[in-house]
Design a protein around this motif. Structure first.
Motif, PDB file in Angstrom:
ATOM      1  N   LEU A   1       0.825  -1.207   0.000  1.00  0.00           N
ATOM      2  CA  LEU A   1       0.000   0.000   0.000  1.00  0.00           C
ATOM      3  C   LEU A   1       0.857   1.255   0.000  1.00  0.00           C
ATOM      4  CD1 LEU A   1      -2.699  -1.121   2.563  1.00  0.00           C
ATOM      5  CD2 LEU A   1      -3.014  -0.846   0.111  1.00  0.00           C
ATOM      6  N   SER A   2       0.521   2.183  -0.865  1.00  0.00           N
ATOM      7  CA  SER A   2       1.194   3.481  -0.900  1.00  0.00           C
ATOM      8  C   SER A   2       0.594   4.371   0.186  1.00  0.00           C
ATOM      9  CB  SER A   2       1.000   4.135  -2.272  1.00  0.00           C
ATOM     10  OG  SER A   2       1.479   5.465  -2.260  1.00  0.00           O
ATOM     11  N   LEU A   3       1.452   4.969   1.009  1.00  0.00           N
ATOM     12  CA  LEU A   3       0.950   5.806   2.106  1.00  0.00           C
ATOM     13  C   LEU A   3       0.547   7.197   1.632  1.00  0.00           C
ATOM     14  CD1 LEU A   3       3.441   4.829   4.968  1.00  0.00           C
ATOM     15  CD2 LEU A   3       1.197   3.871   4.422  1.00  0.00           C
ATOM     16  N   ARG A   4       0.995   7.577   0.438  1.00  0.00           N
ATOM     17  CA  ARG A   4       0.614   8.885  -0.127  1.00  0.00           C
ATOM     18  C   ARG A   4      -0.302   8.634  -1.321  1.00  0.00           C
ATOM     19  NH1 ARG A   4       5.203  11.253  -2.423  1.00  0.00           N
ATOM     20  NH2 ARG A   4       4.142  13.271  -2.467  1.00  0.00           N
ATOM     21  N   THR A   5      -1.541   9.074  -1.191  1.00  0.00           N
ATOM     22  CA  THR A   5      -2.530   8.811  -2.242  1.00  0.00           C
ATOM     23  C   THR A   5      -3.303  10.070  -2.597  1.00  0.00           C
ATOM     24  OG1 THR A   5      -4.231   8.209  -0.614  1.00  0.00           O
ATOM     25  CG2 THR A   5      -2.842   6.423  -1.477  1.00  0.00           C
ATOM     26  N   GLN A   6      -3.967   9.999  -3.741  1.00  0.00           N
ATOM     27  CA  GLN A   6      -4.892  11.048  -4.160  1.00  0.00           C
ATOM     28  C   GLN A   6      -6.154  10.360  -4.684  1.00  0.00           C
ATOM     29  OE1 GLN A   6      -3.426  13.215  -7.604  1.00  0.00           O
ATOM     30  NE2 GLN A   6      -2.111  11.508  -8.188  1.00  0.00           N
TER      31      GLN A   6
ATOM     32  N   VAL B   1      -1.005   3.164 -17.932  1.00  0.00           N
ATOM     33  CA  VAL B   1      -0.721   4.556 -18.302  1.00  0.00           C
ATOM     34  C   VAL B   1       0.121   5.246 -17.236  1.00  0.00           C
ATOM     35  CG1 VAL B   1      -1.784   6.806 -18.725  1.00  0.00           C
ATOM     36  CG2 VAL B   1      -2.786   4.746 -19.723  1.00  0.00           C
ATOM     37  N   MET B   2      -0.175   4.959 -15.951  1.00  0.00           N
ATOM     38  CA  MET B   2       0.560   5.610 -14.864  1.00  0.00           C
ATOM     39  C   MET B   2       1.890   4.939 -14.557  1.00  0.00           C
ATOM     40  SD  MET B   2      -2.363   6.594 -12.066  1.00  0.00           S
ATOM     41  CE  MET B   2      -1.132   7.451 -11.084  1.00  0.00           C
ATOM     42  N   ASN B   3       2.127   3.774 -15.195  1.00  0.00           N
ATOM     43  CA  ASN B   3       3.356   3.021 -14.971  1.00  0.00           C
ATOM     44  C   ASN B   3       3.491   2.594 -13.506  1.00  0.00           C
ATOM     45  OD1 ASN B   3       5.708   1.764 -15.821  1.00  0.00           O
ATOM     46  ND2 ASN B   3       6.987   3.540 -15.341  1.00  0.00           N
ATOM     47  N   VAL B   4       2.381   2.110 -12.951  1.00  0.00           N
ATOM     48  CA  VAL B   4       2.397   1.502 -11.621  1.00  0.00           C
ATOM     49  C   VAL B   4       1.904   0.069 -11.776  1.00  0.00           C
ATOM     50  CG1 VAL B   4       2.006   3.676 -10.420  1.00  0.00           C
ATOM     51  CG2 VAL B   4       0.049   2.255 -11.028  1.00  0.00           C
ATOM     52  N   SER B   5       2.201  -0.767 -10.810  1.00  0.00           N
ATOM     53  CA  SER B   5       1.793  -2.165 -10.922  1.00  0.00           C
ATOM     54  C   SER B   5       0.281  -2.294 -10.752  1.00  0.00           C
ATOM     55  CB  SER B   5       2.496  -3.010  -9.862  1.00  0.00           C
ATOM     56  OG  SER B   5       1.966  -2.743  -8.578  1.00  0.00           O
ATOM     57  N   LYS B   6      -0.273  -3.299 -11.419  1.00  0.00           N
ATOM     58  CA  LYS B   6      -1.709  -3.570 -11.290  1.00  0.00           C
ATOM     59  C   LYS B   6      -2.050  -3.902  -9.845  1.00  0.00           C
ATOM     60  CE  LYS B   6      -1.948  -5.426 -15.995  1.00  0.00           C
ATOM     61  NZ  LYS B   6      -2.149  -6.646 -16.814  1.00  0.00           N
ATOM     62  N   GLU B   7      -1.144  -4.611  -9.186  1.00  0.00           N
ATOM     63  CA  GLU B   7      -1.383  -5.007  -7.793  1.00  0.00           C
ATOM     64  C   GLU B   7      -1.506  -3.786  -6.892  1.00  0.00           C
ATOM     65  OE1 GLU B   7       0.928  -6.337  -9.799  1.00  0.00           O
ATOM     66  OE2 GLU B   7      -0.174  -8.212 -10.107  1.00  0.00           O
ATOM     67  N   THR B   8      -0.669  -2.768  -7.145  1.00  0.00           N
ATOM     68  CA  THR B   8      -0.724  -1.541  -6.338  1.00  0.00           C
ATOM     69  C   THR B   8      -2.079  -0.866  -6.481  1.00  0.00           C
ATOM     70  OG1 THR B   8       1.651  -1.157  -6.474  1.00  0.00           O
ATOM     71  CG2 THR B   8       0.274   0.756  -6.019  1.00  0.00           C
ATOM     72  N   LEU B   9      -2.543  -0.751  -7.727  1.00  0.00           N
ATOM     73  CA  LEU B   9      -3.818  -0.074  -7.984  1.00  0.00           C
ATOM     74  C   LEU B   9      -4.983  -0.882  -7.427  1.00  0.00           C
ATOM     75  CD1 LEU B   9      -4.222   2.634  -9.249  1.00  0.00           C
ATOM     76  CD2 LEU B   9      -4.785   1.551 -11.406  1.00  0.00           C
ATOM     77  N   ARG B  10      -4.914  -2.190  -7.530  1.00  0.00           N
ATOM     78  CA  ARG B  10      -5.991  -3.028  -6.989  1.00  0.00           C
ATOM     79  C   ARG B  10      -6.017  -2.958  -5.468  1.00  0.00           C
ATOM     80  NH1 ARG B  10      -4.583  -8.242 -10.693  1.00  0.00           N
ATOM     81  NH2 ARG B  10      -5.274  -7.401 -12.693  1.00  0.00           N
ATOM     82  N   ALA B  11      -4.839  -2.913  -4.855  1.00  0.00           N
ATOM     83  CA  ALA B  11      -4.776  -2.831  -3.391  1.00  0.00           C
ATOM     84  C   ALA B  11      -5.407  -1.542  -2.887  1.00  0.00           C
ATOM     85  CB  ALA B  11      -3.326  -2.928  -2.921  1.00  0.00           C
ATOM     86  N   LEU B  12      -5.250  -0.464  -3.642  1.00  0.00           N
ATOM     87  CA  LEU B  12      -5.830   0.823  -3.240  1.00  0.00           C
ATOM     88  C   LEU B  12      -7.312   0.924  -3.585  1.00  0.00           C
ATOM     89  CD1 LEU B  12      -2.948   3.238  -4.334  1.00  0.00           C
ATOM     90  CD2 LEU B  12      -3.536   2.525  -2.010  1.00  0.00           C
TER      91      LEU B  12
ATOM     92  N   LEU C   1      -5.479   6.714  -6.214  1.00  0.00           N
ATOM     93  CA  LEU C   1      -4.229   6.553  -6.968  1.00  0.00           C
ATOM     94  C   LEU C   1      -3.044   6.864  -6.068  1.00  0.00           C
ATOM     95  CD1 LEU C   1      -5.299   8.516 -10.170  1.00  0.00           C
ATOM     96  CD2 LEU C   1      -5.243   6.034  -9.907  1.00  0.00           C
ATOM     97  N   PRO C   2      -1.921   6.203  -6.285  1.00  0.00           N
ATOM     98  CA  PRO C   2      -0.720   6.553  -5.518  1.00  0.00           C
ATOM     99  C   PRO C   2      -0.174   7.891  -5.993  1.00  0.00           C
ATOM    100  CG  PRO C   2      -0.200   4.923  -7.193  1.00  0.00           C
ATOM    101  CD  PRO C   2      -1.691   5.102  -7.232  1.00  0.00           C
ATOM    102  N   VAL C   3       0.386   8.668  -5.086  1.00  0.00           N
ATOM    103  CA  VAL C   3       1.068   9.905  -5.465  1.00  0.00           C
ATOM    104  C   VAL C   3       2.489   9.519  -5.854  1.00  0.00           C
ATOM    105  CG1 VAL C   3       1.916  12.136  -4.674  1.00  0.00           C
ATOM    106  CG2 VAL C   3      -0.339  11.336  -3.955  1.00  0.00           C
ATOM    107  N   LEU C   4       2.818   9.724  -7.105  1.00  0.00           N
ATOM    108  CA  LEU C   4       4.125   9.329  -7.622  1.00  0.00           C
ATOM    109  C   LEU C   4       5.140  10.436  -7.413  1.00  0.00           C
ATOM    110  CD1 LEU C   4       2.880   7.759 -10.960  1.00  0.00           C
ATOM    111  CD2 LEU C   4       3.230   6.629  -8.770  1.00  0.00           C
ATOM    112  N   ASP C   5       6.426  10.067  -7.477  1.00  0.00           N
ATOM    113  CA  ASP C   5       7.481  11.079  -7.372  1.00  0.00           C
ATOM    114  C   ASP C   5       7.326  12.116  -8.474  1.00  0.00           C
ATOM    115  OD1 ASP C   5       8.564   9.839  -5.196  1.00  0.00           O
ATOM    116  OD2 ASP C   5       9.924   8.596  -6.374  1.00  0.00           O
TER     117      ASP C   5
END
Length: 490
Positions: free
Chosen positions: A275-280, A296-307, A328-332
């Motif tokens: 889980l990403s601790l910084r989200t929007q 499109v966001m270049n994040v893993s499917k698992e990350t997006l599904r977890a959120l 969505l995770p807040v990316l660098d």
């Protein structure tokens, strides 16, 4: 013979030393008195704890346990009372055993993961529990219920972080359909459980009874209260008349609360999680594929599904009337809102579809008649992911009960439920034409914040005040915090 001046000097020294000695004696006396008071209080507290433990051990629930009271138990009661707030954290032999289990070396990896997941979930829970007006300690029930797994489903059908039943979802206005199950939504489900427990507390006036009623049912608690013969019984009074599961439920909650509160001294450290601790969060008013957004966001499917655990088929099925929240995770390298909305409108690449004789799009690997041939190494889960349906869907369509499939086996995949690869791709051309006709107009939503004005919102989103009023059927310029305004951009 001592001279007069010498005698005066000696007497002066004696007169100086005597007050100092008197002061030191007074200070020592105060120290001794303070020590005695503290010791007296400690002994009194110890005696009270001793009497409390004696009553616990001699009660009906604990009559088979060793009646000897140890210093370890006295210290355990003292530490439980130190963290007790609104909910009683009572001691029992079962609580002691569970505390030993949760703080043991063998259990440490599990507890570290719970602490890591808690970094994401607990602040969210605290905010909601505060808003509804119930104790924050209730958040630890989610660990007992589901091990902080929002996709957890019990054999009885209880679902999500809080293991809500279907009728509870409907009672508290949670959406449960073929695409979305808000029992798995951390925010929506937390509001529901907070209200359920608050209503139970209002009925019983006792938090442990309220918690027990959530696990065992209000009917069971009501019958147990009657059988206890007491007008205002505690949980421990009615425990013998409850099921074994509910008898254990309260000790589990108390022990888990203890373990989480004393995590540091028990070497329970937050483990890294998915889980990403910084989200929007964004409200989305159309049907989109989570896999597509992940790409499109270049994040893993698992990350997006977890959120976004409440979307059962990895599809967010939002509409203009009922937009759904996408986390969505807040990316660098933060994606701008405009780029993100462009991504949300990106059609699925044609490479994943083919056209059949009827001219409709469908997955390339789906055979005639909606059949799919199982390949070596594939599982129900991997096939469900490929066609973005659920494992239960596949089992239901094929009348299968077990978990085994074999290479070469043909499985029915119903096309009407494969929206990502089928319906969205089929509508891609239509969407493109619509976009051209609307001159690439995109619709977003803005939630009004305190202090916002129409002109500020218009400037921020690059539209005119007139357009903002027209899109939202506003006659004047008055807006309120919390209003959701449609913002059309070109």
């Amino acid at each position: 013979m001592i001279g007069k001046q010498t005698l005066i000097s000696i007497l002066g020294g004696v007169c100086y030393v005597l007050p100092l000695m008197a002061q030191e004696g007074a200070v020592e006396g105060m120290r001794e008195a303070t020590h005695q008071i503290i010791q007296g209080r400690i002994e009194k507290e110890k005696q009270e704890i001793y009497q409390y433990l004696d009553s616990v051990k001699s009660s009906g629930n604990s009559r088979n346990d060793d009646a000897t009271i140890t210093d370890e138990e006295i210290q355990l009661v003292r530490k439980l009372k130190a963290i007790e707030r609104e909910i009683p954290l009572d001691y029992s032999p079962r609580v002691k055993d569970l505390i030993s289990k949760y703080t043991s070396d063998n259990y440490n990896p599990y507890m570290c993961r719970m602490m890591g997941l808690g970094q994401y979930y607990f602040p969210m829970f605290d905010r909601i529990l505060d808003e509804v007006g119930v104790p924050r300690e209730l958040k630890y029930l989610s660990v007992v219920e589901s091990s902080l797994n929002p996709r957890d489903i019990s054999s009885a059908g209880a679902t999500g972080l809080w293991q809500l039943m279907y009728y509870e979802a409907k009672t508290y206005n949670l959406t449960v359909d073929s695409y979305t199950d808000q029992r798995m939504d951390p925010i929506a489900s937390s509001y529901a459980i907070a209200k359920i427990l608050k209503e139970a507390y209002d009925q019983y006036g006792d938090w442990l009874l309220a918690i027990a009623s959530y696990n065992g049912g209000k009917g069971a608690v009501g019958r147990a209260i009657q059988r206890s013969g007491k007008e205002k019984p505690t949980f421990w009074d009615i425990a013998p008349y409850l099921t074994q599961q509910t008898q254990n439920y309260i000790p589990k909650f108390i022990a888990m609360t203890y373990a989480m509160k004393y995590a540091e001294e028990n070497n329970i450290n937050a483990a890294d999680t998915e889980l990403s601790l910084r989200t929007q969060a964004l409200d989305v008013n159309k049907r989109i594929s989570l896999n597509q957004i992940a790409e499109v966001m270049n994040v893993s499917k698992e990350t997006l599904r977890a959120l976004n655990p409440s979307f059962k088929k990895n599809i967010l099925n939002g509409t203009e009337e009922t937009p759904l929240r996408l986390v969505l995770p807040v990316l660098d390298k933060k994606i701008a809102t405009e780029e993100l909305y462009a991504a949300l409108n990106t059609p699925i690449p044609a490479a994943v579809t083919t056209t059949n004789s009827a001219g409709t799009s469908e997955p390339a690997e789906l055979l005639k008649g909606g059949k799919y041939k199982v390949k070596v190494g594939e599982t129900f889960a991997s096939i469900a992911e490929k066609f973005e349906v659920t494992v239960q869907d596949i089992k239901s369509w094929n009348n299968l009960r077990g978990s085994q499939i074999v290479p070469g086996q043909n499985l029915t995949i119903k096309k009407e439920d494969s929206y990502v690869s089928t319906r969205l791709a089929h509508n891609a051309e239509k969407s493109a034409k619509k976009s051209q006709q609307r001159a690439s107009t995109r619709t977003a939503y803005y939630v009004v914040k305190k202090g916002d004005t129409l002109s500020q919102i218009a400037n921020k989103n690059g539209v005119s005040v007139g357009r903002l009023k027209s899109d939202n059927d506003l006659n004047g310029s008055r807006i309120k915090p919390g209003m959701k305004l449609k913002v059309s951009k070109k």
